[in-house]
Design a protein around this motif. Sequence first.
Motif, PDB file in Angstrom:
ATOM      1  N   GLU A 103      23.971 -52.158  84.006  1.00  0.00           N
ATOM      2  CA  GLU A 103      24.840 -51.146  83.548  1.00  0.00           C
ATOM      3  C   GLU A 103      25.504 -51.216  82.162  1.00  0.00           C
ATOM      4  O   GLU A 103      25.551 -50.344  81.480  1.00  0.00           O
ATOM      5  CB  GLU A 103      25.607 -50.638  84.751  1.00  0.00           C
ATOM      6  CG  GLU A 103      26.480 -49.290  84.350  1.00  0.00           C
ATOM      7  CD  GLU A 103      27.031 -48.368  85.499  1.00  0.00           C
ATOM      8  OE1 GLU A 103      27.662 -47.673  85.275  1.00  0.00           O
ATOM      9  OE2 GLU A 103      26.764 -48.867  86.880  1.00  0.00           O
ATOM     10  N   GLU A 104      26.181 -52.451  82.167  1.00  0.00           N
ATOM     11  CA  GLU A 104      26.961 -52.684  80.815  1.00  0.00           C
ATOM     12  C   GLU A 104      26.182 -52.635  79.751  1.00  0.00           C
ATOM     13  O   GLU A 104      26.392 -52.116  78.653  1.00  0.00           O
ATOM     14  CB  GLU A 104      27.747 -53.857  81.006  1.00  0.00           C
ATOM     15  CG  GLU A 104      28.703 -54.142  79.834  1.00  0.00           C
ATOM     16  CD  GLU A 104      29.700 -55.405  80.030  1.00  0.00           C
ATOM     17  OE1 GLU A 104      29.818 -55.969  78.998  1.00  0.00           O
ATOM     18  OE2 GLU A 104      29.702 -56.129  81.164  1.00  0.00           O
ATOM     19  N   TYR A 105      25.247 -53.545  79.733  1.00  0.00           N
ATOM     20  CA  TYR A 105      24.278 -53.482  78.587  1.00  0.00           C
ATOM     21  C   TYR A 105      23.344 -52.343  78.158  1.00  0.00           C
ATOM     22  O   TYR A 105      23.350 -51.824  77.144  1.00  0.00           O
ATOM     23  CB  TYR A 105      23.130 -54.748  78.763  1.00  0.00           C
ATOM     24  CG  TYR A 105      22.467 -54.928  77.877  1.00  0.00           C
ATOM     25  CD1 TYR A 105      22.776 -55.879  76.851  1.00  0.00           C
ATOM     26  CD2 TYR A 105      21.288 -54.301  77.249  1.00  0.00           C
ATOM     27  CE1 TYR A 105      22.095 -56.411  75.664  1.00  0.00           C
ATOM     28  CE2 TYR A 105      20.572 -54.595  76.255  1.00  0.00           C
ATOM     29  CZ  TYR A 105      20.820 -55.481  75.325  1.00  0.00           C
ATOM     30  OH  TYR A 105      20.196 -55.700  74.049  1.00  0.00           O
ATOM     31  N   TYR A 106      22.959 -51.462  79.317  1.00  0.00           N
ATOM     32  CA  TYR A 106      22.224 -50.228  79.138  1.00  0.00           C
ATOM     33  C   TYR A 106      23.101 -49.189  78.536  1.00  0.00           C
ATOM     34  O   TYR A 106      22.608 -48.634  77.727  1.00  0.00           O
ATOM     35  CB  TYR A 106      21.819 -49.795  80.704  1.00  0.00           C
ATOM     36  CG  TYR A 106      20.845 -48.769  80.600  1.00  0.00           C
ATOM     37  CD1 TYR A 106      19.623 -49.022  80.318  1.00  0.00           C
ATOM     38  CD2 TYR A 106      21.233 -47.500  81.039  1.00  0.00           C
ATOM     39  CE1 TYR A 106      18.654 -48.139  80.262  1.00  0.00           C
ATOM     40  CE2 TYR A 106      20.150 -46.509  81.152  1.00  0.00           C
ATOM     41  CZ  TYR A 106      18.864 -46.956  80.703  1.00  0.00           C
ATOM     42  OH  TYR A 106      17.874 -45.652  80.958  1.00  0.00           O
ATOM     43  N   ARG A 107      24.264 -49.075  79.013  1.00  0.00           N
ATOM     44  CA  ARG A 107      25.056 -47.890  78.675  1.00  0.00           C
ATOM     45  C   ARG A 107      25.648 -48.210  77.144  1.00  0.00           C
ATOM     46  O   ARG A 107      25.786 -47.473  76.304  1.00  0.00           O
ATOM     47  CB  ARG A 107      26.560 -47.644  79.314  1.00  0.00           C
ATOM     48  CG  ARG A 107      26.160 -47.051  80.649  1.00  0.00           C
ATOM     49  CD  ARG A 107      27.289 -46.723  81.478  1.00  0.00           C
ATOM     50  NE  ARG A 107      27.217 -46.233  82.796  1.00  0.00           N
ATOM     51  CZ  ARG A 107      26.822 -45.032  82.969  1.00  0.00           C
ATOM     52  NH1 ARG A 107      26.698 -44.007  82.105  1.00  0.00           N
ATOM     53  NH2 ARG A 107      26.558 -44.721  84.302  1.00  0.00           N
ATOM     54  N   GLY A 108      26.008 -49.667  76.950  1.00  0.00           N
ATOM     55  CA  GLY A 108      26.548 -50.010  75.418  1.00  0.00           C
ATOM     56  C   GLY A 108      25.549 -50.429  74.396  1.00  0.00           C
ATOM     57  O   GLY A 108      25.904 -50.194  73.338  1.00  0.00           O
ATOM     58  N   PRO A 155      22.260 -46.397  73.198  1.00  0.00           N
ATOM     59  CA  PRO A 155      22.579 -45.936  71.865  1.00  0.00           C
ATOM     60  C   PRO A 155      21.063 -46.076  70.958  1.00  0.00           C
ATOM     61  O   PRO A 155      20.804 -45.209  70.022  1.00  0.00           O
ATOM     62  CB  PRO A 155      23.552 -46.819  71.185  1.00  0.00           C
ATOM     63  CG  PRO A 155      24.352 -46.936  72.544  1.00  0.00           C
ATOM     64  CD  PRO A 155      23.630 -46.806  73.572  1.00  0.00           C
ATOM     65  N   LEU A 156      20.437 -47.042  71.325  1.00  0.00           N
ATOM     66  CA  LEU A 156      19.065 -47.128  70.601  1.00  0.00           C
ATOM     67  C   LEU A 156      18.170 -46.031  71.111  1.00  0.00           C
ATOM     68  O   LEU A 156      17.325 -45.361  70.171  1.00  0.00           O
ATOM     69  CB  LEU A 156      18.344 -48.472  71.304  1.00  0.00           C
ATOM     70  CG  LEU A 156      18.978 -49.800  70.678  1.00  0.00           C
ATOM     71  CD1 LEU A 156      17.960 -51.001  71.285  1.00  0.00           C
ATOM     72  CD2 LEU A 156      18.879 -49.620  69.122  1.00  0.00           C
ATOM     73  N   CYS A 157      18.248 -45.490  72.460  1.00  0.00           N
ATOM     74  CA  CYS A 157      17.295 -44.531  72.851  1.00  0.00           C
ATOM     75  C   CYS A 157      17.747 -43.176  71.976  1.00  0.00           C
ATOM     76  O   CYS A 157      16.846 -42.474  71.686  1.00  0.00           O
ATOM     77  CB  CYS A 157      17.444 -44.147  74.123  1.00  0.00           C
ATOM     78  SG  CYS A 157      16.659 -45.626  75.162  1.00  0.00           S
ATOM     79  N   GLU A 168      12.157 -47.243  65.614  1.00  0.00           N
ATOM     80  CA  GLU A 168      13.020 -47.055  66.529  1.00  0.00           C
ATOM     81  C   GLU A 168      12.515 -47.039  68.095  1.00  0.00           C
ATOM     82  O   GLU A 168      13.096 -47.800  68.933  1.00  0.00           O
ATOM     83  CB  GLU A 168      13.885 -45.583  66.494  1.00  0.00           C
ATOM     84  CG  GLU A 168      14.507 -45.346  65.265  1.00  0.00           C
ATOM     85  CD  GLU A 168      13.737 -44.926  64.144  1.00  0.00           C
ATOM     86  OE1 GLU A 168      14.248 -44.428  63.175  1.00  0.00           O
ATOM     87  OE2 GLU A 168      12.352 -44.764  63.949  1.00  0.00           O
ATOM     88  N   GLY A 169      11.389 -46.600  68.246  1.00  0.00           N
ATOM     89  CA  GLY A 169      10.801 -46.728  69.526  1.00  0.00           C
ATOM     90  C   GLY A 169      10.162 -48.356  69.917  1.00  0.00           C
ATOM     91  O   GLY A 169      10.411 -48.746  70.936  1.00  0.00           O
ATOM     92  N   ALA A 179      11.487 -53.162  72.655  1.00  0.00           N
ATOM     93  CA  ALA A 179      11.726 -54.844  72.472  1.00  0.00           C
ATOM     94  C   ALA A 179      13.121 -55.044  73.321  1.00  0.00           C
ATOM     95  O   ALA A 179      13.242 -56.256  73.598  1.00  0.00           O
ATOM     96  CB  ALA A 179      11.880 -55.348  71.057  1.00  0.00           C
ATOM     97  N   ASP A 180      13.841 -54.188  73.296  1.00  0.00           N
ATOM     98  CA  ASP A 180      14.924 -54.532  74.104  1.00  0.00           C
ATOM     99  C   ASP A 180      15.179 -54.398  75.585  1.00  0.00           C
ATOM    100  O   ASP A 180      15.944 -55.047  76.107  1.00  0.00           O
ATOM    101  CB  ASP A 180      16.203 -53.249  73.500  1.00  0.00           C
ATOM    102  CG  ASP A 180      17.439 -53.559  74.020  1.00  0.00           C
ATOM    103  OD1 ASP A 180      18.192 -54.726  73.774  1.00  0.00           O
ATOM    104  OD2 ASP A 180      18.218 -52.646  74.491  1.00  0.00           O
TER     105      ASP A 180
END
Length: 102
Positions: A18-23, A27-29, A74-75, A80-81
């Motif tokens: 959750e921390e990585y996903y939100r932070g 933002p990449l998405c 961007e995609g 890759a993330d």
Amino acid sequence: MHKLLVLYPEPTDRAAFEEYYRGTHLPLCQQLPGVRSISIALGICEPGAGPYFAIFEATFDTEADCHAALASPEGRAVEADVPNYATGGATVIDYTLEPHAL
């Protein structure tokens, strides 16, 4: 309207996901070209109670817009993330919605 759906199985560490996903990942998405909206649901079931921990949904005007966004720099950065947080992997589905009157 075209949707991109990503289903995430239970991760090794929910809090770290959750921390990585939100932070970092969301933002990449948000930088995907042509994305109209993004919705997420995290912790959709208790550990071991269901097949998925999280759901991501993005809306695009057309299938072509969705595929162009995924093929863009961007995609590719978004794709890759994924291994950086999704220890259980991810299932990606894209589809066009068919309007239906009530």
